[in-house]
Design an enzyme around this catalytic site. Structure first.
Site, mmCIF file in Angstrom:
data_model
loop_
_atom_site.group_PDB
_atom_site.id
_atom_site.type_symbol
_atom_site.label_atom_id
_atom_site.label_comp_id
_atom_site.label_asym_id
_atom_site.label_seq_id
_atom_site.Cartn_x
_atom_site.Cartn_y
_atom_site.Cartn_z
ATOM 1 N N HIS A 58 13.509 -40.645 -3.345
ATOM 2 C CA HIS A 58 14.392 -40.260 -2.235
ATOM 3 C C HIS A 58 15.529 -41.279 -2.068
ATOM 4 C CE1 HIS A 58 15.130 -38.553 1.896
ATOM 5 N NE2 HIS A 58 15.663 -39.752 2.051
ATOM 6 N N GLU A 59 15.156 -42.549 -1.936
ATOM 7 C CA GLU A 59 16.186 -43.583 -1.745
ATOM 8 C C GLU A 59 17.070 -43.705 -2.993
ATOM 9 O OE1 GLU A 59 16.725 -44.473 1.136
ATOM 10 O OE2 GLU A 59 14.818 -43.824 1.998
ATOM 11 N N HIS B 35 19.821 -41.205 -2.746
ATOM 12 C CA HIS B 35 20.938 -41.742 -1.950
ATOM 13 C C HIS B 35 21.775 -42.696 -2.809
ATOM 14 C CE1 HIS B 35 20.101 -40.167 1.999
ATOM 15 N NE2 HIS B 35 18.943 -40.774 2.136
ATOM 16 N N HIS C 10 24.112 -41.025 -5.119
ATOM 17 C CA HIS C 10 25.258 -40.515 -4.355
ATOM 18 C C HIS C 10 26.314 -41.626 -4.208
ATOM 19 C CE1 HIS C 10 26.406 -37.788 -0.656
ATOM 20 N NE2 HIS C 10 27.244 -37.669 -1.653
#
Length: 676
Positions: free
Chosen positions: A467-468, A471, A474
């Site tokens: 998940h991190e 990010h 991105h």
């Protein structure tokens, strides 16, 4: 001139952590604030007529030295804080708030921006330039540029007060987390706990010069305890301690801070002409209005509640069957859920953890990123770090060009706040013909290696890392012109799409085959376990959905209506949780006083966005599944239209460009097994 105010003489312009002293920060902030003010004044004093370049663009590139210092300081304040950094933060926060107001309420500056904005249709701007102009103009209006002088002064006072209150809130949560220890001296009280958890608790006790075992409210300690400990009374004790964080009759009680924060936010929104804080916030979100958010939450609640009710009844019956339990309490939930999961799927974290050695999982994330986006990660020792445990990587593309610098900080320690997050030390942007590459970091709190075992992750920790890392991708793949539209600088209900979509690969056998290997034998994770992971993905998903919805409803309860009559934190919570609550209430516990996301983070009026983004990610991943989870064409579309674009255009425009259509809620319900 201090080291923080100079161009860094380091590899790739990385932060020179080892050379920065605590006493450097205050003078560095003072100097950078002065420079930022001078840059604004230059824009105002520009003799030429205002145009896009000398006004809007110049403003986008102003204050970058201050932004860089702020990034370094506040990232360390979260990951490596101390009493000294806390006091600096208290001193600096109102000054930064004041500067923001000096800019936002600068009438001469606003008049120049407005002059450009009025001509926007004749300027022949690119979509990104158009977005920057709209965002800049709206930013002034949303921060009081059109207010009368007395109201501007009140706005300044509110913002300065909120800056300090939010910091204080976070410090109280950290202080309460650090203040509690469950000290066990009898071995029988460890029954049910996995060997690695016991070993970690022993190590912590030794470091504190205590006999026996110590458990804390840090997640890698707390979650395994309430999940596995057979001793119900001790589960109750630590669960109650977690539930009363910052809600006790002591110096760290956040109740008064909450009431002050929500009332000031409401007053601020009213000053600016909005009904509530939620109306103000949601104007700049995909959801657009509190009505739309509440409809979204209630729609999901109606669809998920029947499944959740059935699941709770099944869990209650199971606890009664195996232990004669008449009533499931909050401290029983994780424990019996794990037992039921083992009975249904014969799958527990202790069975899986040997296949998820941290280093292997991290390399797995790197391999997935390579297969999808052509990235290469090389660990380097030449980049300065703020703590010896931090790892540093150069990220390059297929041509060997630098894409980003990546920092990874994985283990809990004193002075590091709970949870997991992605941040950056430097954004991506283009200026003077140079594409400046970003410096991105992920910070987590995973189980530390012990004397006999490496760091072995629970499956939940595996998905947290992915998940991190989503990010981080991105941030790393950003390719926009302006720093304030780069990477994760997007609408908050869009920012979770790149992170949440990455979690999907953790459930796919083709992805797991890349990294899930036994830490001792190097044997690949058996396929029957992979099938069980997949099958268990929607286990108790109805209850999990209601839990998430309850947080969103609580957030809207605080921010979506006039809060001036609220006198009691607990009463408001009870009303908000009424439709989603299964476990009996515990009077001395409350969630709001430690709900950092909405009172200390950026999620006020935005907690619904986790579920909103789940709809986006379920819909987007369905596209990958149709073509193949490593399909080069879909991955290229995702990189081009989502990851690289930052906030350069409206997110729904970007999403439809990637997917060819708007997302469907049913994609989420289907994945969660909640569609009949």
């Amino acid at each position: 001139m201090g080291i923080l105010n100079q161009q860094f003489d380091t590899v790739h312009d990385t932060a020179p952590f080892s050379q920065i002293k605590t006493e450097d920060y205050l003078p560095a902030f003072a100097e950078a604030i002065t420079k930022a003010k001078a840059e604004i004044q230059d824009i105002v004093d520009q003799p030429a007529q205002p145009n896009f370049a000398n006004c809007v663009e110049a403003l986008a590139y102003s204050g970058m030295e201050l932004d860089r210092i702020s990034s370094i300081f506040f990232n360390l304040h979260s990951a490596e804080t101390s009493d000294k950094l806390d006091s600096i933060a208290q001193e600096v926060a109102p000054k930064l708030s004041e500067l923001a107001n000096d800019i936002n309420l600068n009438l001469a500056l606003f008049e120049r921006v407005k002059a450009v904005y009025k001509k926007k249709d004749s300027l022949n701007l690119t979509p990104e330039q158009q977005t920057l102009l709209d965002k800049t103009y709206k930013g002034f209006v949303r921060n009081g540029a059109l207010l009368q002088a007395d109201k501007k002064e009140r706005l300044r006072a509110i913002d300065a007060e909120l800056a300090v209150l939010k910091l204080k809130f976070g410090e109280n949560v950290l202080a309460e987390t650090n203040a509690y220890q469950l000290h066990i001296t009898e071995e029988k009280d460890l029954a049910g706990l996995p060997e690695g958890v016991i070993e970690a608790a022993k190590g912590l006790a030794e470091s504190l010069e205590k006999e026996g075992w110590v458990f804390t409210l840090d997640y890698p300690s707390y979650i395994p305890f309430v999940t596995y400990a057979d001793n119900r009374e001790l589960r109750k004790e630590i669960s109650l301690a977690a539930g009363r964080k910052a809600f006790q009759d002591n110096a760290h009680n956040n109740s008064a801070y909450i009431l002050s924060i929500v009332k000031l936010r409401f007053e601020r929104a009213q000053l600016l002409g909005y009904n509530t804080h939620a109306h103000f916030v949601l104007e700049e979100r995909m959801a657009q209005s509190p009505d739309k958010v509440n409809t979204f939450l209630q729609d999901l609640l109606a669809k998920a509640k029947p499944a959740a009710t059935k699941e709770f009844e099944e869990l209650s019956a199971f606890a009664k069957k195996i232990d004669g339990l008449k009533q499931l309490e909050k401290w029983d939930g994780a424990y019996y859920s794990e037992k039921l999961k083992q009975e249904k799927f014969n799958l527990d974290d202790e069975l899986l953890k040997p296949y998820f050695k941290l280093e292997k999982v991290l390399n797995g994330a790197f391999t997935v990123a390579h297969k999808l986006f052509g990235l290469h990660f090389t660990e380097v020792q030449t980049i300065d770090k703020y703590h010896e445990e931090v790892q540093t990587f150069e990220v390059t593309d297929e041509k060997g060009q630098l894409v980003a610098i990546f920092y990874a900080d994985f283990f809990p320690r004193k002075g590091k706040r709970n949870g997991a997050w992605m941040t950056s030390f430097k954004p991506q942007y283009k200026k003077d013909g140079v594409n400046e590459r970003p410096h991105v970091s992920i910070v987590c709190n995973f189980t530390k290696p012990t004397a006999t075992k490496p760091s072995l992750l629970t499956f939940n920790e595996v998905t947290t890392l992915f998940h991190e890392f989503g990010h981080a991708l991105h941030g790393m793949l950003a390719n926009t012109t302006y720093p304030n539209l780069s990477g994760t600088s997007v609408y908050w209900d869009f920012v979770e799409l790149p992170s949440q979509i990455m979690e999907n690969w953790c459930y796919e056998k083709d992805a797991l085959a890349l990294f899930a290997r036994h830490y001792e034998t190097n044997e690949a994770i058996p396929m029957h376990l992979v099938e069980k992971i997949k099958a268990s993905a929607s286990f108790l998903e109805g209850m999990a959905t209601l839990r998430q919805l309850s947080f969103g409803l609580l957030d809207m309860g605080w921010h979506g209506a006039d809060p001036t009559a609220i006198a009691d934190v607990k009463s408001l919570e009870t009303a908000c949780f009424a439709a989603t609550q299964f476990y009996p209430d515990v009077q001395e516990n409350a969630m709001s006083p430690s709900f950092s996301h909405i009172f200390n983070g950026g999620y006020s009026s935005g907690y619904y966005s986790y579920k909103w983004a789940e709809v986006l990610d379920a819909d987007a991943f369905a596209y990958f599944q149709e073509a193949g989870i490593f399909d080069a064409e879909v991955a290229a579309r995702f990189k081009e239209h989502i990851l690289s674009q930052g906030g350069s255009e409206h997110p729904m425009v970007l999403y439809k460009r990637f997917r060819g259509k708007e997302p469907e809620v049913d994609a989420l319900l289907r994945r969660a097994g909640l569609l009949n």
